[in-house]
Design an enzyme around this catalytic site. Structure first.
Site, short mmCIF file in Angstrom:
data_model
loop_
_atom_site.label_atom_id
_atom_site.label_comp_id
_atom_site.label_asym_id
_atom_site.label_seq_id
_atom_site.Cartn_x
_atom_site.Cartn_y
_atom_site.Cartn_z
N GLU A 59 18.25 -2.23 17.27
CA GLU A 59 17.95 -0.92 16.65
C GLU A 59 17.40 -1.14 15.25
O GLU A 59 16.44 -0.49 14.82
CB GLU A 59 19.22 -0.05 16.54
N GLY B 127 15.15 -5.55 28.91
CA GLY B 127 13.94 -6.18 28.41
C GLY B 127 14.24 -6.89 27.10
O GLY B 127 13.39 -7.58 26.53
MO1 MOS Z 1 19.92 2.15 22.15
S1 MOS Z 1 19.17 3.95 21.52
O1 MOS Z 1 21.58 2.59 21.93
O2 MOS Z 1 19.48 1.96 23.79
#
Ligand code: MOS
Length: 735
Positions: A702, A465
């Site tokens: 992240e 996504g």
């Molecule tokens: Mo991310 S938590 O490494 O999908």
């Protein structure tokens, strides 16, 4: 860096797969209706620890349409080779139906396979399991020592933190707690498995097709090339598809046992049992500082939960070591084994919880010293990474704060807590830093240019996504000199050139660099063909002078001298050209590489009810070059929404009497909805980081989640004068 003109990269493209998604044509794992498929439903344990004393499957098996009920009593022994396979923490992974032990509430204890889903569900209800139950331990804050992997500590230290704390002019000793959170993607986990002899094909929801291939190969004791994993579309994952969970093995096992393709689709409730979660933390943090706000010492004592069979680890130490200039630092980690399933990385893993503690504590210190929290951060900005001594590849956190403060109107803030009211609402603002690693992985890609002037580029990567289909198309289009619509990017197939897991924000950097290398090679091939071809208008030209635009090769600065890919290939009787390329990060990086964010939040807290509403948020990011601005903005908004969830709503509640998860559904596990989300703004600093990688990007997915919760917590303090050191921040905590 490619010398090609960059027109697709940096353009605010809509998703190339958007139409497929909104028209329902995109096939997610459970959408694969393979010919002859039958359905499997997993029966979960209803105790949190103990032994299975008996399983009565007679009623289930008597249902018309039931093909088989598999339990540990009749399941074949599986190989479960202990070779390193995919991403796995130390310990012994859960082996499905291999013994009578119950290790956590909701553990799979049986599977019913039937010709229809309805029959399988009904028959699963009829399976009677009896247990010899024991008291389970599931509370991080009250965990009796029991058997299982030993808790361990990974100490880090520089200087003498205890001594520096003892002699600090100002000292804060704080304890933070964060709750267990589940990833809760919209798409539930699903696997379709089909055997053909000793070869198996899996349509699976996974962020790592090669990891799933290797894991299933090692579980069943077949060579990896006998396993093919397909994962073309993923409806959100946030980390929980980075491992190959028990239901994938169960699907493959069931398919082999009944001799037909089998589909398993976990229920929303089952999404709380065996597919990972962000572990609960206790984070003790002590800060020492001078009165002028120079940090002198930091000690971090982390404690978090894992299962008894695996020792889950995550990167939670970096921020404490490199975010600020601090001469004396110590860190310890205690991983507490409990009667729970194994956690897994969830967006911003490790960093997110560390940032909540560190960035809340810095705000507390700023308040105590009477120094503006941004100013305090600037006073402790390190010149280099103090954990390694390395220079930063790029670090523009100061600029993030400068831009953010101006945009957010920070200077208008009255620093006194509880100083601003709007009717019943107390208004507050807060800031916090986000920071995440730049993880780089080896990746390969393949590209093929056809005689019609279109190209297909592929790599065994994923699109959870995040927009990988689109961003890779952009990189490929520019490197090939084609329009975006002339390029198709394919992914999600373990038979494609290898790519790392789509985790730790490494895809754009790693796969993007491999795609660029591949397409550069392909373009060079075409250029070489042209300059060596006597019939080409480019014959004899210097290859280094040729660029490709809109599928047409021409001499740079002389657009009239050139020809198209189509003309070139047709004249040379070539059906296609193809190339394979790769990206391999250097073994030892010379620089300290991180992405940075300055998060700003404004909240309103109902003075009488303690209800918190986020009024606006702003994130300013130093994420290197932005390939796809629209997708990057979408990521930032998603990260802020996720951060609002962590700050105010999300909390997996366990009944410690039997280890049952009480709120295992989306009605009771609260996630933000539209009404919880105000105006969110994301600003990416323009720039690039070619020390990090050939395409100049850092990490982003992240980063955008980290720092959100502490910014909100700091705003809540500013609004109310009440410091909450526990997530989520509830109305009860503010009353
Ligand atoms: Mo991310 S938590 O490494 O999908």
């Amino acid at each position: 860096m490619s010398q090609q003109p960059q027109s697709a990269v940096g353009a605010p493209l809509s998703r190339v797969d958007g139409r497929l998604k909104v028209t329902g044509q995109a096939k997610y794992a459970a959408d694969h209706d393979i010919e002859g498929v039958v359905h499997a439903v997993v029966v979960d344990s209803s105790v949190g620890r103990g032994r299975i004393t008996g399983i009565d499957t007679r009623d289930a098996e008597a249902q018309p349409g039931v093909l088989k009920v598999i339990t540990h009593l009749n399941a074949p022994r599986l190989a479960y080779h202990d070779t390193p396979a995919g991403i796995r923490p130390p310990g012994q992974r859960l082996r499905v139906f291999q013994d009578d032990a119950v290790r956590f509430f909701g553990q799979p204890v049986a599977v019913v396979v039937a010709t229809t889903l309805e029959v399988a569900q009904h028959a699963a209800d009829l399976v009677r399991v009896s247990y010899d139950a024991e008291q389970s331990a599931t509370d991080l804050n009250d965990s009796p020592a029991q058997d299982g992997p030993r808790p361990f500590t990974q100490p880090y230290s520089r200087g003498d933190a205890q001594q520096a704390l003892a002699s600090a002019e100002v000292r804060k000793d704080l304890t933070f707690r964060t709750s267990r959170n589940h990833h809760n993607p919209m798409e539930t986990h699903a696997t379709v498995a089909r055997w053909n002899g000793d070869k198996v094909t899996l349509w699976d929801k996974t962020q790592h097709v090669l990891g799933t291939r290797n894991e299933i190969a090692s579980v069943f004791g077949v060579p990896p090339e006998n396993v093919r994993v397909l994962s073309p579309f993923i409806g959100g994952a946030f980390g929980n598809s980075l491992r190959t969970w028990p239901h994938v093995t169960i699907a493959a096992l069931a398919a082999r046992e009944v001799g037909r393709p089998v589909k398993i689709s976990l229920t929303r409730r089952q999404m709380y049992f065996t597919v990972g979660y962000r572990p609960a933390y206790e984070y003790k943090l002590s800060l020492g500082s001078t009165r002028r706000g120079r940090l002198t010492a930091m000690t971090h004592e982390m404690k978090y939960e894992t299962s008894r069979y695996e020792q889950f680890w995550e990167a939670n130490r970096a921020l404490g070591q490199m975010l600020y200039a601090v001469p004396h630092v110590s860190q310890t980690i205690q991983i507490v084994p409990l009667d729970v399933s194994t956690p897994l990385w969830m967006r911003g893993p490790g960093y997110s919880n560390a940032a909540f503690a560190i960035e809340s504590a810095v705000d507390e210190l700023a308040h105590e010293l009477g120094i503006d929290p941004i100013e305090l951060r600037l006073r402790n900005e390190p010149a280099a990474d103090e954990s390694t001594g390395q220079q930063f590849s790029t670090r523009r956190l100061t600029e993030c704060y400068r831009v953010g403060a101006r945009e957010f109107g920070w200077s208008r803030r009255n620093p006194r807590p509880r100083s601003t009211r709007d009717g019943d609402w107390l208004i507050g603002t807060g800031v916090a830093t986000g920071c995440y690693d730049v993880v780089r992985g080896q990746a390969q890609a393949h590209a093929r240019l056809d005689a019609d002037g279109t190209a297909v580029v592929q790599s065994a990567t994923h699109d959870t996504g995040t927009g990988t289909y689109t961003s890779m198309t952009q990189v490929a289009a520019d490197a090939l000199g084609l329009a975006v619509r002339q390029v198709t990017f394919r992914l999600g197939d373990s038979a494609m050139p290898p790519a790392p897991p789509q985790g730790a924000s490494q895809t754009m950097l790693s796969v993007g660099s491999a795609v660029q290398d591949t397409c550069d090679k392909l373009r060079q091939q075409a250029i070489t063909l042209a300059v060596e071809d006597e019939r080409s208008p480019l014959h004899g030209a210097d290859a280094g002078d040729i660029v490709v635009r809109g599928g047409r090769l021409h001499v740079k600065g002389n657009p009239t001298r050139g020809e198209t890919y189509r003309q070139l290939l047709a004249r040379n009787n070539r059906t296609h050209l193809e190339a394979r390329g790769s990206y391999t990060p250097e073994a030892e990086s010379r620089f300290s590489m991180y992405g940075y964010a300055a998060m700003f939040a404004e909240v309103a807290v109902d003075a009488r009810l303690g209800m918190v509403r986020v009024r606006r948020m702003l994130g300013v990011y130093d994420a290197g070059r932005i390939i796809s601005p629209k997708l990057a903005e979408s990521q930032a908004i998603g990260g802020m929404v996720g951060g609002v969830g962590a700050a105010l709503l999300e909390h997996t509640v366990t009944d410690h009497r039997d280890g049952r998860i009480v709120n295992a559904d989306l009605a009771d596990y609260l996630v933000p909805v539209n009404a919880d989300i105000p105006d969110l703004k994301a600003v990416y600093l323009e720039g690039e980081d070619y020390r990090a990688d050939p395409i100049g990007v850092k990490s982003l997915g992240e980063l955008v989640q980290i720092g959100v919760a502490p910014a909100i917590a700091n705003a809540v303090f500013h609004a109310t004068g009440r410091r909450v050191r526990e997530l989520p921040i509830t109305a009860e905590a503010l009353l």
